[in-house]
Motif scaffolding. Structure first.
Motif, mmCIF file in Angstrom:
data_model
loop_
_atom_site.group_PDB
_atom_site.id
_atom_site.type_symbol
_atom_site.label_atom_id
_atom_site.label_comp_id
_atom_site.label_asym_id
_atom_site.label_seq_id
_atom_site.Cartn_x
_atom_site.Cartn_y
_atom_site.Cartn_z
ATOM 1 N N LYS A 1 0.808 -1.218 0.000
ATOM 2 C CA LYS A 1 0.000 0.000 0.000
ATOM 3 C C LYS A 1 0.847 1.276 0.000
ATOM 4 O O LYS A 1 0.509 2.268 0.645
ATOM 5 N N ASP B 1 -9.720 -7.897 -2.235
ATOM 6 C CA ASP B 1 -9.256 -7.054 -1.133
ATOM 7 C C ASP B 1 -8.967 -5.630 -1.561
ATOM 8 O O ASP B 1 -8.618 -4.805 -0.731
ATOM 9 N N ARG B 2 -9.051 -5.354 -2.831
ATOM 10 C CA ARG B 2 -8.593 -4.051 -3.309
ATOM 11 C C ARG B 2 -9.568 -3.552 -4.357
ATOM 12 O O ARG B 2 -9.316 -3.628 -5.545
ATOM 13 N N LEU B 3 -10.711 -3.077 -3.883
ATOM 14 C CA LEU B 3 -11.709 -2.526 -4.781
ATOM 15 C C LEU B 3 -11.397 -1.044 -4.947
ATOM 16 O O LEU B 3 -11.185 -0.336 -3.974
ATOM 17 N N MET B 4 -11.371 -0.589 -6.180
ATOM 18 C CA MET B 4 -11.000 0.793 -6.472
ATOM 19 C C MET B 4 -12.101 1.465 -7.283
ATOM 20 O O MET B 4 -12.838 0.785 -7.994
ATOM 21 N N PRO B 5 -12.191 2.786 -7.205
ATOM 22 C CA PRO B 5 -13.161 3.474 -8.059
ATOM 23 C C PRO B 5 -12.771 3.261 -9.520
ATOM 24 O O PRO B 5 -11.582 3.203 -9.835
ATOM 25 N N PHE C 1 -13.061 3.940 -1.655
ATOM 26 C CA PHE C 1 -12.644 2.534 -1.591
ATOM 27 C C PHE C 1 -11.186 2.461 -1.129
ATOM 28 O O PHE C 1 -10.766 3.229 -0.285
ATOM 29 N N ALA C 2 -10.418 1.568 -1.764
ATOM 30 C CA ALA C 2 -9.055 1.324 -1.287
ATOM 31 C C ALA C 2 -8.074 2.444 -1.604
ATOM 32 O O ALA C 2 -6.928 2.398 -1.171
ATOM 33 N N THR C 3 -8.507 3.470 -2.351
ATOM 34 C CA THR C 3 -7.580 4.593 -2.560
ATOM 35 C C THR C 3 -7.279 5.286 -1.237
ATOM 36 O O THR C 3 -6.242 5.919 -1.096
ATOM 37 N N ASP D 1 -6.348 3.929 1.313
ATOM 38 C CA ASP D 1 -5.210 3.241 1.951
ATOM 39 C C ASP D 1 -3.887 3.925 1.652
ATOM 40 O O ASP D 1 -2.858 3.554 2.216
#
Lengths: 511, 511
Positions: free
Chosen positions: A458, A505-509, B48-50, B52
């Motif tokens: 990350k 585990d890593r959902l992004m826009p 979301f994961a952004t 992080d």
């Protein structure tokens, strides 16, 4: 106290079959043994939105009653419904009756529709104080500072490559402080992307590891809590763990979905070769069908490498050249493609024709297509949607390319199964003449290091550059990861092996 | 107190553009007005994961400072990082300085990596007690029983067809009890599947609705909290709301992803006709390209209906018959298909050839394929993976077939846009001679009712039968829903319109 740890592999919503497994485990022991089952052993897990429906609670309650009438003491995981709320519960059954119920308090991502319960329960059993509850609630229980002799902790611990030792280590300080015997019961088996790794274990009152059940396999074992002695561990290597995890994941996918045969497109490259070898180990060579789909851009060695692999694995294979379909497609689209240069559209077309052929074979013979994309490709979007990103489950979608090579070498450690040439040649999608992955991407050694820092670690651009990587390269890689999120939203699910699996585990826009 | 409600449409991670929007809103008012922005107005949402990653906190902090120097009072949503934890925050900026920060306490599914904050803040402003915080934390704030004059409540409220009035109603009892003015600020705009519906509103101390901002559109409006008078509402019809939501969803998908053109396969059926009409409204007829792909199983009227539609909408279209590709595919697979009966493999092949053609067109002209699957089909798996389930975004994937018909009729209310024949004819996939959807499925009227009870209503088989439906039909429908979950894991994302969108709200075990 004699405790049987029943490290079972239940199947989600196959309640009758799960009950029979539990019953068989009880039948193995005398009445002076307490059998402990994993979380949600009767319903299977994860339940996801099935826990929103009334019927499973009724069905599970019915088999729980039948379990009582076995007249063997046990603690068993099941979903319960008290008429108002639904809980992830552990039933303590003694002398044929339900005597206590622990309900999960700290709910996790698999506990969607459950209400918050009360956490650990403590009960007197065989003259000792016995505490039982869920892994997530253990920390709260420790804060209660209650004196107990034995703690039984149930889990639904999903496999991640570095997690097993971390899990054990996490409990040691508290167990030492409480000076209790500690029994950790985890299920095994895979459900879709999730591989539950088993590895149930026992710590003595000093926090020493005294029992370690196998990773990945079902097993039942009786321990005497008054006679525990420390073990010396011989842990599996990282690659061996990954290998076993993937083999279990593929095998359970086919067994639990009632599918026999797998279809795999064999390009002569390392990814498809590895997946074929894994599939043969998981479901047998008689159930694996290869399809070679050479094009005008395929090199001679690609076809030979794929044939060598099929022969080494002794699997049936078809050869279906894509040229006729490719040329017909270009012909059909001639109005749209007129006066344009050959480019991405033509390259992707070949990958989609291969998907078309593979799905045709799969549909015709009642098989499922196994996906062969790796994590490096998926991360940077180096693949064609509705082409090589297709399949029922991704076998190596959570393995970086460098891990793919390492596992192939490990498989070849005694004799050549995966052709040496597939391992050593420069990776290529072979969608145009002389194409190499390294034309579009950094070398995988470098790419994978940057991706690992960004995905698992990350770290942002600045941090990765500060770690010593070239700014332009980092920029390019992170940009590719970002703009290809939309593809990953439609890639087939893959087996989870790492702490940060793409698509899970890593959902992004997207925009 | 004069408050400007800035109902903006920020774009996720487009921090500079979001800042400019905020600055422009501030420029519209004098210094005696407090401007209130929605949740995460500076970063966009969902993160979301952004969230992080470190970099967004730095970038947002930098623009927040620039916002201070605008010297206009405001409350603005942004992610913050105190060096230890990350929060979903609201910054209160007065006289050019940050004077207070509210952090979200009750975290939701969009708040992945944020830590639990402290909830509502109360501050003195212009001689009044002003409370501000997040929608999720309002209930906790009410329990504090603190006397305040004005409450400002920020939201990231995702559109669901029946939710807007429920949202308003939810706050009325507490507002009456507290006798305060209540201002609800919601963002508008779509991000991927999620449509934020705007509809910010103001309640007076009696709980009367005194201001209602438009659904779906950006708007800024100043209200004087001492001069509120009740409104009479004229709510949009359900179909009109859905229509506007989908048009916004399609439009923002293209605008925010920087894509101009959409490709749509036009079958002559109602689904593709409706999607084409929606796309034309969203991005303009000059940006929508239709592709007609007749086969030997297509009826004459299908081609004519599709052409009529394209002409009514004034969109460009290509005609690419699939016969050459279909015959070449059968030829290529003749070894595998030898001595088998024509069946699913051959039917699916046609749908996949169409996907191949559509993606070829899309890749060549730099367009994105719009998916035309409806919710009824997706629920029972009546579609071909890597065939008609493909596309960048599903325009009508959260609309049952009966809703598709209703919206088509609504669009035609003044003049015929969607050919009458596409609305009235019996639905057919046209993958074999004389095929009708009703050969494989119950009539849509019945099917949709059962699906609604099962999906939105979360009723199990027994409950649906008890509601008066035929046991065998219910059994069949629920079985189809269950066994097709694996397909839905790879369908393209669709715009969320209901309380239970497939692929988003209802994740099920695959095995």
């Amino acid at each position: 106290m004699k405790i049987q740890i029943a490290q079972l592999n239940p199947k989600t919503l196959n309640i009758e079959a799960n009950f029979i497994k539990a019953k068989e485990a009880l039948a193995k022991v005398n009445q002076d043994v307490l059998t402990v089952f994993p979380e949600l052993a009767l319903s299977g897990s994860p339940l996801f939105a099935t826990a929103d429906y009334e019927d499973i609670y009724k069905q599970v309650a019915a088999v729980a009653e039948r379990l009582c009438s076995e007249n063997k003491d046990c603690i068993v995981g099941l979903p319960t419904n008290d008429g108002v709320n639904r809980y992830n519960s552990l039933a303590f059954i003694a002398k044929g009756e339900l005597v206590d119920l622990a309900t999960k308090k700290n709910l996790g991502s698999f506990d969607g529709s459950f209400s918050k319960g009360d956490g650990f329960e403590v009960t007197q059993y065989e003259g000792k104080m016995l505490a039982f509850g869920f892994e997530e609630d253990f920390e709260d229980f420790v804060l209660r500072q209650q004196e107990v002799d034995v703690v039984v902790c149930m889990a639904n611990n999903v496999f991640e490559i570095n997690k097993q030792q971390e899990t054990i280590n996490k409990f040691i300080p508290a167990v030492r402080k409480m000076a209790c015997r500690f029994i950790y019961v985890n299920r095994c088996g895979a459900e879709g992307s999730y591989i539950f790794n088993g590895g149930s274990f026992v710590l003595n009152e000093k926090g020493n590891l005294c029992e370690q059940m196998p990773l990945f396999n079902e097993q039942s074992k009786v321990v005497e809590t008054n006679a525990l002695s420390p073990l010396t561990q011989s842990p599996m290597s990282k690659i061996e763990k990954m290998y076993n995890a993937v083999v279990l994941g593929i095998g359970d996918y086919f067994r639990k979905n009632g599918i026999k045969k797998a279809v795999i497109g064999l390009s002569g490259g390392i990814d498809s070769a590895l997946v074929a070898a894994l599939a043969v180990r998981a479901i047998g060579n008689e159930n694996v069908v290869g399809v070679l789909m050479p094009s005008e851009y395929s090199t001679d060695h690609s076809i030979k490498d794929a044939e060598d692999l099929a022969n080494n694995l002794q699997i049936k294979y078809y050869v279906v050249p894509i040229k006729p379909l490719y040329q017909t497609a270009l012909q059909s689209l001639s109005e749209v493609f007129a006066n344009t240069e050959r480019g991405l559209a033509e390259e992707n077309m070949q990958a989609r024709i291969r998907c078309q052929i593979l799905m045709g074979v799969a549909n015709k013979i009642g098989a499922v297509l196994l996906n062969t994309s790796n994590k490096s490709e998926a991360a940077v979007g180096y693949g064609t949607l509705y082409g090589d990103t297709s399949g029922g489950i991704g076998a190596i979608g959570d393995m970086y390319k460098t891990e793919v090579w390492a596992m192939a070498r490990w498989i070849n450690r005694e004799r050549i199964i995966i052709p040496e040439n597939s391992i050593t040649k420069a990776p290529s999608a072979e969608l145009s003449y002389g194409q190499k992955d390294s034309d579009a991407l950094p070398e995988y050694d470098l790419l994978d290091k940057i991706l690992y820092l960004h995905i698992e670690g990350k770290q942002d651009k600045e941090q990765i550059i500060a770690a010593g990587y070239d700014g332009q390269t980092v920029d390019k890689v992170l940009h590719l990861v970002k703009i290809n999120e939309w593809k990953r939203h439609q890639c087939c699910p893959c087996l989870k092996l790492s702490s940060c699996t793409l698509g899970i585990d890593r959902l992004m826009p997207v925009s």
